[in-house]
Design a protein around this motif. Structure first.
Motif, mmCIF file in Angstrom:
data_model
loop_
_atom_site.group_PDB
_atom_site.id
_atom_site.type_symbol
_atom_site.label_atom_id
_atom_site.label_comp_id
_atom_site.label_asym_id
_atom_site.label_seq_id
_atom_site.Cartn_x
_atom_site.Cartn_y
_atom_site.Cartn_z
ATOM 1 N N LEU A 189 0.869 -1.181 0.000
ATOM 2 C CA LEU A 189 0.000 0.000 0.000
ATOM 3 C C LEU A 189 0.901 1.224 0.000
ATOM 4 N N HIS A 190 1.128 1.759 -1.207
ATOM 5 C CA HIS A 190 1.992 2.934 -1.381
ATOM 6 C C HIS A 190 1.380 4.149 -0.712
ATOM 7 N N CYS A 191 2.246 4.963 -0.092
ATOM 8 C CA CYS A 191 1.809 6.189 0.576
ATOM 9 C C CYS A 191 0.562 5.902 1.407
ATOM 10 N N PHE A 192 0.709 4.997 2.346
ATOM 11 C CA PHE A 192 -0.431 4.514 3.111
ATOM 12 C C PHE A 192 -1.243 5.693 3.625
ATOM 13 N N LEU A 209 2.848 -1.862 4.367
ATOM 14 C CA LEU A 209 2.380 -0.485 4.477
ATOM 15 C C LEU A 209 3.578 0.432 4.297
ATOM 16 N N SER A 210 3.531 1.259 3.251
ATOM 17 C CA SER A 210 4.648 2.143 2.950
ATOM 18 C C SER A 210 4.289 3.569 3.363
ATOM 19 N N PHE A 211 5.093 4.134 4.276
ATOM 20 C CA PHE A 211 4.819 5.460 4.809
ATOM 21 C C PHE A 211 5.716 6.503 4.156
ATOM 22 N N ALA A 212 5.109 7.615 3.787
ATOM 23 C CA ALA A 212 5.819 8.709 3.121
ATOM 24 C C ALA A 212 5.975 9.882 4.085
ATOM 25 N N GLY A 213 6.489 10.998 3.573
ATOM 26 C CA GLY A 213 6.771 12.154 4.404
ATOM 27 C C GLY A 213 5.561 12.746 5.083
ATOM 28 N N ASN A 214 4.354 12.480 4.561
ATOM 29 C CA ASN A 214 3.166 13.065 5.187
ATOM 30 C C ASN A 214 2.869 12.485 6.563
ATOM 31 N N VAL A 215 3.507 11.371 6.924
ATOM 32 C CA VAL A 215 3.328 10.850 8.281
ATOM 33 C C VAL A 215 3.887 11.834 9.310
ATOM 34 N N ASP A 240 7.848 9.216 -2.446
ATOM 35 C CA ASP A 240 6.893 9.637 -3.473
ATOM 36 C C ASP A 240 7.384 10.946 -4.095
ATOM 37 N N ALA A 241 8.714 11.091 -4.116
ATOM 38 C CA ALA A 241 9.342 12.311 -4.618
ATOM 39 C C ALA A 241 8.919 12.577 -6.064
ATOM 40 N N PRO A 242 8.731 13.860 -6.375
ATOM 41 C CA PRO A 242 9.115 15.064 -5.619
ATOM 42 C C PRO A 242 8.035 15.590 -4.678
ATOM 43 N N PHE A 243 7.065 14.738 -4.338
ATOM 44 C CA PHE A 243 5.940 15.166 -3.516
ATOM 45 C C PHE A 243 6.174 14.809 -2.038
ATOM 46 N N LEU A 244 5.329 15.353 -1.151
ATOM 47 C CA LEU A 244 5.237 14.948 0.254
ATOM 48 C C LEU A 244 6.553 15.066 1.022
ATOM 49 N N THR A 245 7.230 16.161 0.855
ATOM 50 C CA THR A 245 8.478 16.406 1.578
ATOM 51 C C THR A 245 8.220 16.405 3.085
ATOM 52 N N PRO A 246 9.013 15.649 3.846
ATOM 53 C CA PRO A 246 8.765 15.558 5.285
ATOM 54 C C PRO A 246 9.094 16.851 6.015
ATOM 55 N N MET A 247 8.516 16.983 7.192
ATOM 56 C CA MET A 247 8.877 18.084 8.076
ATOM 57 C C MET A 247 10.342 17.929 8.493
ATOM 58 N N PRO A 248 11.060 19.003 8.662
ATOM 59 C CA PRO A 248 10.600 20.398 8.701
ATOM 60 C C PRO A 248 10.683 21.117 7.362
ATOM 61 N N TYR A 249 10.668 20.377 6.257
ATOM 62 C CA TYR A 249 10.876 20.992 4.945
ATOM 63 C C TYR A 249 9.645 20.886 4.046
ATOM 64 N N ARG A 250 8.498 20.682 4.647
ATOM 65 C CA ARG A 250 7.267 20.584 3.869
ATOM 66 C C ARG A 250 7.131 21.795 2.952
#
Length: 292
Positions: A189-192, A209-215, A240-250
């Motif tokens: 499950l990509h970008c769960f 379960l694959s977790f991306a930067g939005n977690v 999921d680059a170039p999308f969903l950049t994790p904090m603190p760089y959202r």
């Protein structure tokens, strides 16, 4: 944040102690693929700067992200990814028609035949991202999405490859189709995007379960709850680059070299040591995609 600042690449994080993978990236978009991934122009080849691709891979390797999975969303990106994987020891590929691509594909059957041919290649290790998306595609596209999803499931089983699922606002129907068709041995499950209850359902079925930067986003409490109940041997991480950049760089450009932020966040969230989390992610990646 100014427009110029928003376009700045975040600094490289501290390297991980044990190498991991980025289980889902779009290098062709990261380095400036011509055209929009959603423009439906299947006839146009992906054109990118090869030196920039190598630079992105090198930047990821430098921080301990030594394995990347380049994900296809249409025919051009699937061909490009398969070629890149054949040429780079750090990259494997998946191939697919994205669920939003299927309804606007003029000859869906012919496009699916082309995807199946790519699926047989040795460095192509997955079918995806496929699935259902009820957010961007209305009722008129459901039939084509579902037909495409079923075909990708069949290819994954036929060639013994992982099935990489895009599921947006379609949790119950994704599980329904998988039950009807019979799920492949390996499902990601990509970008769960579900909550803890859905995470338990998927984990019970043996799915990853694959977790991306939005977690890491403040608004994503449901994803953190899901990450807490997911078995460690069924977790992956992705950009999921170039999308969903994790904090603190959202809001700034994402790329595979930023995976350490997600790994460290998940380890701290779950109370795992960083070394244990990295070891688990590396092992999970090889179970899903095989050896690089």
């Amino acid at each position: 944040m100014s427009r110029a600042h928003a376009q700045e690449r975040p600094p490289a994080p501290e390297p991980l102690p044990i190498p991991v993978l980025d289980s889902h990236t779009h290098l062709d978009i990261v380095v400036g693929r011509r055209g929009d991934v959603d423009d439906g122009s299947q006839e146009d080849a992906v054109t990118v700067d090869a030196d920039r691709v190598r630079a992105e891979i090198d930047a990821a390797v430098a921080v301990g992200v030594t394995r990347l999975v380049q994900v296809g969303v249409d025919l051009p990106s699937s061909h490009w990814g398969a070629d890149l994987a054949a040429a780079s020891p750090h990259v494997l590929a998946t191939v697919a028609l994205h669920p939003n691509e299927a309804p606007r594909t003029a000859d869906l059957d012919e496009a699916l035949r082309e995807i199946e041919a790519l699926a047989a290649l040795p460095r192509v290790r997955g079918l995806g991202e496929t699935g259902l998306d009820y957010f961007r595609t209305g009722e008129g596209g459901v039939e084509a999405q579902t037909a495409s999803f079923r075909a990708h499931i069949a290819f994954a089983k036929r060639y013994g490859k992982a099935l990489v699922i895009h599921d947006r606002e379609a949790h119950s129907d994704v599980l329904k189709v998988l039950k009807e068709e019979g799920a492949p041995d390996t499902v990601v499950l990509h970008c769960f995007s579900g909550d803890a209850e859905f995470a338990r359902e998927c984990a019970e079925r043996g799915f990853y379960l694959s977790f991306a930067g939005n977690v890491t986003f403040k608004s994503a409490a449901h994803l953190r709850e899901a990450a807490l109940v997911a078995p460690r041997d069924q977790i992956l991480v992705e950009t999921d680059a170039p999308f969903l950049t994790p904090m603190p760089y959202r809001g700034r450009p994402n790329a595979s070299y930023l995976i350490p932020h997600v790994v460290r966040f998940l380890a701290e969230l779950r109370g795992d040591s960083l070394e244990d989390m990295c070891t688990a992610l590396a092992a999970n990646g090889e179970r899903v995609f095989g050896q690089w």
